[in-house]
Scaffold this active site. Structure first.
Site, PDB file in Angstrom:
ATOM      1  N   CYS A  23      38.722  39.320  42.005  1.00 39.29           N
ATOM      2  CA  CYS A  23      38.582  38.721  40.677  1.00 39.29           C
ATOM      3  C   CYS A  23      39.917  38.237  40.118  1.00 39.29           C
ATOM      4  CB  CYS A  23      37.960  39.738  39.721  1.00 39.29           C
ATOM      5  SG  CYS A  23      37.913  39.200  38.004  1.00 39.29           S
TER       6      CYS A  23
ATOM      7  N   TYR B 257      35.169  28.159  37.028  1.00 37.81           N
ATOM      8  CA  TYR B 257      33.864  28.818  37.078  1.00 37.81           C
ATOM      9  C   TYR B 257      32.769  27.831  36.686  1.00 37.81           C
ATOM     10  CZ  TYR B 257      35.642  33.587  37.674  1.00 37.81           C
ATOM     11  OH  TYR B 257      36.211  34.727  38.169  1.00 37.81           O
TER      12      TYR B 257
END
Length: 225
Positions: free
Chosen positions: A49, A201
C-alpha cells in the site's frame, strides 16, 4: 470485476469512502519516552500500500524508534483475512477480495486478532465497512488515532523524540511540517492527493471510458504542476 473491488459513483468513477476513524485533531507536539516498556502507538501497515509507505518514510526520516511507534507489517492475504472491503451500498465482503491479515511472526500486539477486521471490530464493535491500512491506534487507551495517512504523518511529526546525532557528532532534528510552511504544505497536499495519489486509483478503478479519461487528465495536469 473492478466494480466489485472498489466503490463506484454513477458515472463509473472510483469513489473513495470516508475514513471511519478520522476525527479533527491538532496533533500538538508531545514528549515521548523511548525507554518506556510499551510503545506510544501502534500503526498497522501493509507493504503493497503506497499510503502505508509514506508513514514508514516519515518514521524513518524523523528517526522514531519502534519503542515509541511500533509499525506492524500486515499480509495482503484474501484467504486468511475475513474481510477486505465492501461493495457499493455497504455490502460486506468475504474472502474473495484482498484483505489484511497478521503473519505468524508478526502478530497483533494490542488485541491478539488474526486480521485487520478483528482490530476494527475491537475499536468499533459491529463495524461494517472497509478495513483499510494504515491504521494508527493509541497503545495505552487502545483508541484509534486515525486511518488516514495524512493524519498519521502529522501524528508522527508531533512526536518529540529529541535530536538525532549523526556519525560526525552533529545533532539535528527533522521537522516535516515547519509552522511557516504549513499553509503551503496543506495546499500541495490537497492538490497531490486529488490529482495524483488518489488520481491513479481513479484511473485504475474506473469502469467507464469517460471516468478514466477524466482521472488520467487530472493525473497529467498534476504532474505538469
Amino acid at each position: 470485476m473492478v466494480a466489485e473491488l472498489a466503490p463506484q459513483d454513477k458515472d463509473g468513477g472510483y469513489a473513495r469512502p470516508a475514513d471511519p476513524f478520522r476525527s479533527p485533531q491538532n496533533f500538538a507536539p508531545r514528549a515521548v519516552d523511548g525507554s518506556a516498556p510499551s510503545p506510544t502507538a501502534v500503526i498497522y501497515s501493509g507493504n503493497p500500500c503506497p499510503w502505508c509507505h509514506r508513514i514508514g518514510l516519515a518514521l524513518a526520516a524523523r528517526r522514531v524508534p519502534d519503542t515509541v511507534v511500533q509499525m506492524v507489517s500486515l499480509e495482503d492475504n484474501p484467504i486468511k483475512a475475513s474481510r477486505g472491503g465492501e461493495l457499493a451500498g455497504a455490502v460486506e465482503m468475504t474472502t474473495d477480495l484482498p484483505g489484511w491479515a497478521f503473519a505468524e511472526d508478526r502478530p497483533d500486539p494490542l488485541f491478539g486478532q488474526k486480521d485487520l477486521r478483528g482490530v476494527y471490530d475491537k475499536l468499533q464493535p459491529g463495524f461494517v465497512g472497509r478495513c483499510t491500512a494504515p491504521l494508527g491506534v493509541d497503545a495505552e487507551s487502545k483508541q484509534p488515532i486515525s486511518n488516514e495517512s495524512n493524519d498519521l504523518m502529522k501524528f508522527v511529526n508531533s512526536l518529540d523524540v529529541g535530536a538525532f546525532v549523526d556519525r560526525s557528532g552533529q545533532a539535528w532534528e527533522v521537522e516535516l511540517r515547519p509552522p511557516e510552511l504549513q499553509s503551503q504544505l496543506d495546499e500541495w497536499a490537497a492538490l497531490l492527493y486529488f490529482g495524483l495519489n488518489n488520481g491513479v486509483y481513479r484511473c485504475g478503478f474506473s469502469t467507464s471510458q469517460e471516468a478514466y479519461e477524466k482521472a488520467a487528465e487530472n493525473v497529467a495536469e498534476t504532474l505538469d504542476r
